[in-house]
Design an enzyme around this catalytic site. Structure first.
Site, PDB file in Angstrom:
ATOM      1  N   THR A   1       0.662  -1.215  -0.103  1.00 25.16           N
ATOM      2  CA  THR A   1      -0.045  -0.074  -0.114  1.00 25.16           C
ATOM      3  C   THR A   1       0.809   1.428   0.048  1.00 25.16           C
ATOM      4  O   THR A   1       0.413   2.356   0.516  1.00 25.16           O
ATOM      5  CB  THR A   1      -0.841   0.059   1.263  1.00 25.16           C
ATOM      6  OG1 THR A   1       0.030  -0.016   2.317  1.00 25.16           O
ATOM      7  CG2 THR A   1      -1.857  -1.129   1.156  1.00 25.16           C
ATOM      8  N   GLU A   2       2.183   1.126  -0.461  1.00 21.65           N
ATOM      9  CA  GLU A   2       3.106   2.310  -0.143  1.00 21.65           C
ATOM     10  C   GLU A   2       2.432   3.480  -1.002  1.00 21.65           C
ATOM     11  O   GLU A   2       2.696   4.597  -0.500  1.00 21.65           O
ATOM     12  CB  GLU A   2       4.349   1.890  -0.670  1.00 21.65           C
ATOM     13  CG  GLU A   2       5.205   1.192   0.408  1.00 21.65           C
ATOM     14  CD  GLU A   2       4.974  -0.455   0.255  1.00 21.65           C
ATOM     15  OE1 GLU A   2       5.733  -1.118   0.888  1.00 21.65           O
ATOM     16  OE2 GLU A   2       4.085  -0.825  -0.365  1.00 21.65           O
TER      17      GLU A   2
END
Length: 242
Positions: free
Chosen positions: A123-124
Site C-alpha cells: 500500500t506504499e
C-alpha cells in the site's frame, strides 16, 4: 520484539510489536540481528504474534522521529528486506493475519508462504511514499506480471486472492497454520544444506541483480521531502477518522 522458539529442526521467529506488529527501527534491527544469528539453522518459520503478521511501517513514529529517524529507519528497512531475501537457509512464512506494505515485502522474501487470515498487499503509494527497488523486486519475484497492478493500485487481498496472484503459496485454516509451516520447513531442512542454498541463490540471481542499492539516497530524500511527509500525515489523519 523478536522471539525465537526451537521446534525440532525449525526455529520459529515471531514478530511482536504492539497489536499489529508494526515495523519500527528497533524491531527492524532486532529482526536483522536475529536472522543473522540463525544463518546456520536447518530451517526457519517466520510469523507474527497475535492477529497480524505485520501491518507495515510505524508511520506515526516516522513522522514524530523527523528526518534523522527516517534516514536510519529506511536503511534498516532495506536491511531487513535483504536479510530475509538473502538468508541462506529456508524461511517459511506463516502469515497469520494482515501483512501490509513492509509486512508483505518481508513475507514475499521468504521461500514459501502459508496464509490463514487477514489481508496482504503493498500500500506504499496509497500512503504517498515511493517504492524502493529492493522491495519492488521482492514482490516481482513472487507476483511476476501482476506486480505493477499490485503496486500501483495498493489493493489488499484476502488469502485466496493472494494465492491466485502468487503472493502466497497455500491457504490454510488458522488452527492449521503453524503445523503446515513447520511441516514445510522440516521438508526443506531435510534437503542437504548446500543443495538448497545453491538452488535458492540461482533462483534469486536475476532479482538480486535488479535490486542493487543505487536508489537508497533518492528514496531517503523522497521520504523526507515536505510533499511526502505531508502525504503521510494526511494518511494518518484519514485513518483516525475512519
Amino acid at each position: 520484539m523478536i522471539s525465537v522458539e526451537e521446534r525440532g529442526a525449525v526455529s520459529v521467529v515471531r514478530i511482536a510489536n504492539g497489536p499489529v506488529n508494526v515495523l519500527d527501527l528497533e524491531t527492524l534491527r532486532e529482526l536483522t540481528s536475529t536472522l543473522a544469528g540463525l544463518s546456520g539453522a536447518p530451517a526457519l518459520v517466520l510469523t507474527g504474534e497475535g492477529r497480524a503478521f505485520s501491518a507495515g511501517v510505524d508511520l506515526k513514529r516516522l513522522v514524530e522521529g523527523g528526518e534523522a529517524y527516517t534516514r536510519e529507519f529506511l536503511l534498516a528497512l532495506g536491511g531487513v528486506f535483504q536479510a530475509v531475501f538473502d538468508h541462506p537457509r529456508p524461511i517459511v512464512a506463516a502469515v497469520n493475519g494482515h501483512a501490509i506494505a513492509g509486512g508483505c515485502v518481508i513475507a514475499a522474501g521468504c521461500d514459501y508462504r502459508f496464509m490463514s487470515a487477514g489481508t496482504i498487499g503493498v500500500t506504499e503509494l496509497l500512503v504517498g511514499v515511493p517504492f524502493p527497488g529492493v522491495a519492488l523486486e521482492a514482490i516481482r519475484f513472487v507476483a511476476g506480471a501482476r506486480t505493477a497492478s499490485l503496486v500501483l493500485t495498493g489493493r489488499t487481498l484476502k488469502p485466496a486472492e493472494a494465492q491466485a496472484v502468487g503472493l502466497v503459496d497455500e491457504v490454510v485454516e488458522p488452527d492449521a497454520l503453524l503445523a503446515a509451516a513447520l511441516a514445510r520447513a522440516e521438508a526443506f531442512a531435510a534437503i542437504p544444506a548446500a543443495s538448497f542454498t545453491m538452488t535458492k541463490v540461482a533462483l534469486r540471481a536475476d532479482a538480486k541483480r535488479l535490486m542493487g542499492d543505487g536508489d537508497v539516497d533518492e528514496i531517503i530524500e523522497a521520504w523526507t521531502s515536505p510533499p511526502v511527509r505531508a502525504a503521510i500525515e494526511t494518511y494518518l489523519s484519514n485513518l483516525k477518522r475512519a
